[in-house]
Design an enzyme around this catalytic site. Structure first.
Site, mmCIF file in Angstrom:
data_model
loop_
_atom_site.group_PDB
_atom_site.id
_atom_site.type_symbol
_atom_site.label_atom_id
_atom_site.label_comp_id
_atom_site.label_asym_id
_atom_site.label_seq_id
_atom_site.Cartn_x
_atom_site.Cartn_y
_atom_site.Cartn_z
ATOM 1 N N GLY A 137 2.628 2.487 -2.541
ATOM 2 C CA GLY A 137 2.826 3.024 -3.911
ATOM 3 C C GLY A 137 3.987 2.396 -4.634
ATOM 4 N N LYS A 138 4.229 0.991 -4.487
ATOM 5 C CA LYS A 138 5.495 0.651 -5.204
ATOM 6 C C LYS A 138 4.931 0.527 -6.706
ATOM 7 C CE LYS A 138 5.337 -3.295 -3.010
ATOM 8 N NZ LYS A 138 4.336 -2.898 -2.081
ATOM 9 N N THR A 139 3.856 0.212 -7.011
ATOM 10 C CA THR A 139 3.472 0.014 -8.277
ATOM 11 C C THR A 139 3.284 1.240 -9.154
ATOM 12 O OG1 THR A 139 2.514 -2.204 -7.975
ATOM 13 C CG2 THR A 139 1.763 -0.983 -9.976
ATOM 14 N N SER A 140 2.775 1.988 -8.574
ATOM 15 C CA SER A 140 2.530 3.368 -9.102
ATOM 16 C C SER A 140 3.847 4.169 -9.352
ATOM 17 C CB SER A 140 1.802 4.501 -8.090
ATOM 18 O OG SER A 140 0.664 3.722 -7.790
ATOM 19 N N ASP A 181 4.608 -9.791 -7.962
ATOM 20 C CA ASP A 181 3.598 -9.910 -7.093
ATOM 21 C C ASP A 181 2.630 -10.708 -7.636
ATOM 22 O OD1 ASP A 181 1.485 -9.725 -5.360
ATOM 23 O OD2 ASP A 181 1.614 -7.431 -5.310
ATOM 24 N N GLY A 223 0.879 -1.228 0.076
ATOM 25 C CA GLY A 223 -0.010 0.053 0.034
ATOM 26 C C GLY A 223 0.926 1.308 0.073
ATOM 27 N N THR A 260 -7.288 0.572 -7.129
ATOM 28 C CA THR A 260 -6.406 -0.552 -6.855
ATOM 29 C C THR A 260 -6.765 -1.671 -5.869
ATOM 30 O OG1 THR A 260 -4.387 0.446 -8.180
ATOM 31 C CG2 THR A 260 -3.875 -1.474 -6.593
#
Length: 568
Positions: free
Chosen positions: A24-27, A49, A22, A501
């Protein structure tokens, strides 16, 4: 702190984004990849992931072998699917023997390769190939890994060393994957993977955190553990940093003060590390357009919300429902960072106050349960000590071998050195804990979605193996899946945030539960700013974006929805 920009990470070819769920790694990984591609570079973005949401950002299906992104020239994206990888791996092992060996032998090989160990090594093989493939290294200027939440990532990054060590000491070629798995052939790949991870000129690890105590604490733990693995080239990025607000709004001032307090108490390891920041945004990171804006000048929304939300339950209502219906196994599930642990603690405390005998546990390798709070309330806790349960399991295997008259233990000891053995030992301990629901209420705080799904897959794999072995498995393991599928005994609570998300990932999680025969009903939506009624224009804009996703949860859950405001 300086603002994050891609020139800070362009020196290395391999970039790993990791951190607590949560944060914000992906963003941030997507924003970095899109910005690099925008400068004319060829970029490969890979999600490790199991519950990847890259398809939600790019609005197209993403394969495990690479998908060019239509809206971003130069960007190719990969979703490593552990189940599909396991199927391909299994066929690569078994396929050459079809028509050569008897059908019974083929069936036996397939069953031997049907467990969670196969899923782990197959996914890891894919990961290793992308980290070492010379053709990819030549084709792409940057290879970016968007990793699973920290506990699962640490496991993934430990595997190159673990498998290399295992193969080095393996004398007979045996493993938990069977004699024909060909691990020896992968030795050079694993060695190169270890070298590339430790080479600071090739690899940079970006620790992503929110300006929150728990997220920074986990980033600190990760930094230390990864340095022990030889991954020392690290950078800290604090995502979601608020600007100093107009103090006329109490909520905005409280949120800003909480962030500054957390940053002021930065753990020692992080305090000496180069640190960059990304401003808090009021809009959702659910499109290429919005992701592109993430690293640009601040674009703050000023939309005020005129709608209100009604027809929802409180967490106390849900706790009373669980108590009144006599449910004995309660799971909190969802994406990392949505507040599963907090909800699990509240449920455990509430049930205890209603007179239930409560056992609280977690399946998350990065355990965040408040043991002190549980102890004060008289709640029993069962923490899975991975090293301890591993040694217990090994001793059991050795004892059974002696009872069976085995004199040559070399094969057994080789198999027990396999990294997969720990997964089996932890799973069995989990089954033993759930079995205590015979006489108390067991509240389980699960790991973030991907890791929880692998646990569920392990449960189904074990159930198939039990059927094949005519029940030759511990009673706790035999009873696990039937108990989880019995909606009279088990309650699976999906925890989410009012954002795209977490909600979209939660919908996929629910579908996976239903396919496994598990009925799911209740949802908890955390950190709903719309319930705080802020007068701050920035927070009102964020609250306005929540309404769509709260309505979607209301529809999916058929009004079995708990809403909770933002709480410090």
């Amino acid at each position: 702190m300086k603002k994050y920009a891609i020139h800070e990470v362009k020196q290395q070819q391999y970039l790993f984004f990791t951190g607590k769920g949560g944060v914000g790694k992906t963003s941030l990984a997507c924003a970095t990849a899109i910005a690099m591609a925008g400068e004319g570079e060829q970029v490969l973005l890979i999600s490790t992931d199991p519950a990847s949401n890259l398809q939600d950002v790019f609005h197209q299906n993403i394969s495990q072998h690479g998908t060019p992104i239509a809206d971003v020239a130069g960007l190719t994206v990969v979703n490593l699917d552990p189940v599909k990888a396991a199927n391909e791996y299994r066929e690569s092992v078994v396929g050459p023997y079809r028509g050569v060996l008897p059908d019974s032998a083929i069936t036996n090989m397939e069953e031997q390769l049907s467990g969670s160990c196969t899923v782990e090594i197959a996914a890891f093989n894919q990961f290793s190939d992308f980290l070492t493939n010379a053709e990819d290294a030549h084709k792409y200027d940057h290879i970016i890994f968007d990793t699973a939440p920290t506990g699962h990532t640490l496991r993934m990054l430990q595997l190159p060393t673990a498998w290399t060590s295992f193969i080095k000491t393996n004398k007979h070629g045996a493993s938990c994957l069977g004699q024909l798995s060909g691990l020896e052939q992968r030795k050079e790949v694993y060695r190169q993977a270890v070298d590339n991870l430790a080479d600071g000129s090739k690899t940079k690890l970006i620790l992503v955190s929110r300006p929150q105590r728990a997220a920074l604490k986990e980033a600190d733990r990760s930094a230390r553990e990864l340095r022990q693995l030889g991954i020392a080239n690290q950078l800290l990025v604090v995502n979601g940093l608020m600007k100093s607000p107009d103090n006329s709004d109490e909520l905005a001032a409280e949120m800003y003060a909480a962030q500054q307090q957390a940053l002021g108490a930065m753990p020692d390891t992080l305090a000496t590390m180069k640190t960059l920041y990304v401003p808090l945004r009021s809009y959702d990171m659910d499109s290429v357009g919005n992701i592109r804006k993430m690293l640009c000048a601040n674009v703050a929304g000023t939309v005020s919300s005129s709608e209100s939300i009604s027809d929802y339950q409180s967490l106390d209502n849900l706790i009373h429902t669980i108590h009144d219906t006599g449910k004995r196994v309660v799971f909190t599930m969802g994406k990392g960072g949505v507040g599963k642990t907090t909800v699990a603690m509240h449920i455990a405390l509430g049930l205890k106050q209603l007179g239930d005998d409560v056992l609280l546990t977690t399946t998350d390798p990065a355990n965040h349960l408040n043991a002190h709070l549980a102890e004060e309330a008289g709640i029993e806790m069962a923490i899975i000590d991975e090293q301890k349960v591993l040694e217990t399991y090994k001793d059991e295997v050795r004892a059974k071998a002696r009872e069976a008259g085995v004199t040559d233990f070399s094969y057994i000891e080789e198999d027990l050195r396999s990294p997969c053995t720990q997964e089996i030992a932890v799973f069995r301990r989990f089954a033993e804990i759930v079995m205590q629901a015979d006489n108390k209420t067991v509240v389980i705080d699960t790991a973030p979605t991907g890791h929880a799904l692998l646990l569920l897959d392990s449960t189904q794999s074990y159930d198939r193996q039990i059927a094949h072995s005519e029940g030759d498995a511990p009673v706790a393991v035999q009873r696990l899946l039937p108990r989880l599928c019995d909606e009279g005994q088990s309650e699976f609570i999906i925890v989410t945030l009012p954002e795209p998300t977490p909600v979209l990932e939660a919908k996929r999680l629910r579908a996976d539960l239903e396919r496994a025969g598990i009925h799911q009903q209740w949802w908890v939506v955390n950190q709903c700013l719309i319930l705080n009624h802020s007068s701050d224009s920035f927070l009102r804009a964020k609250a306005n974006n929540e309404i769509k996703w709260i309505k979607e949860v209301k529809r999916i859950s058929d009004d079995h929805m708990v809403l909770r405001p933002w709480i410090k």
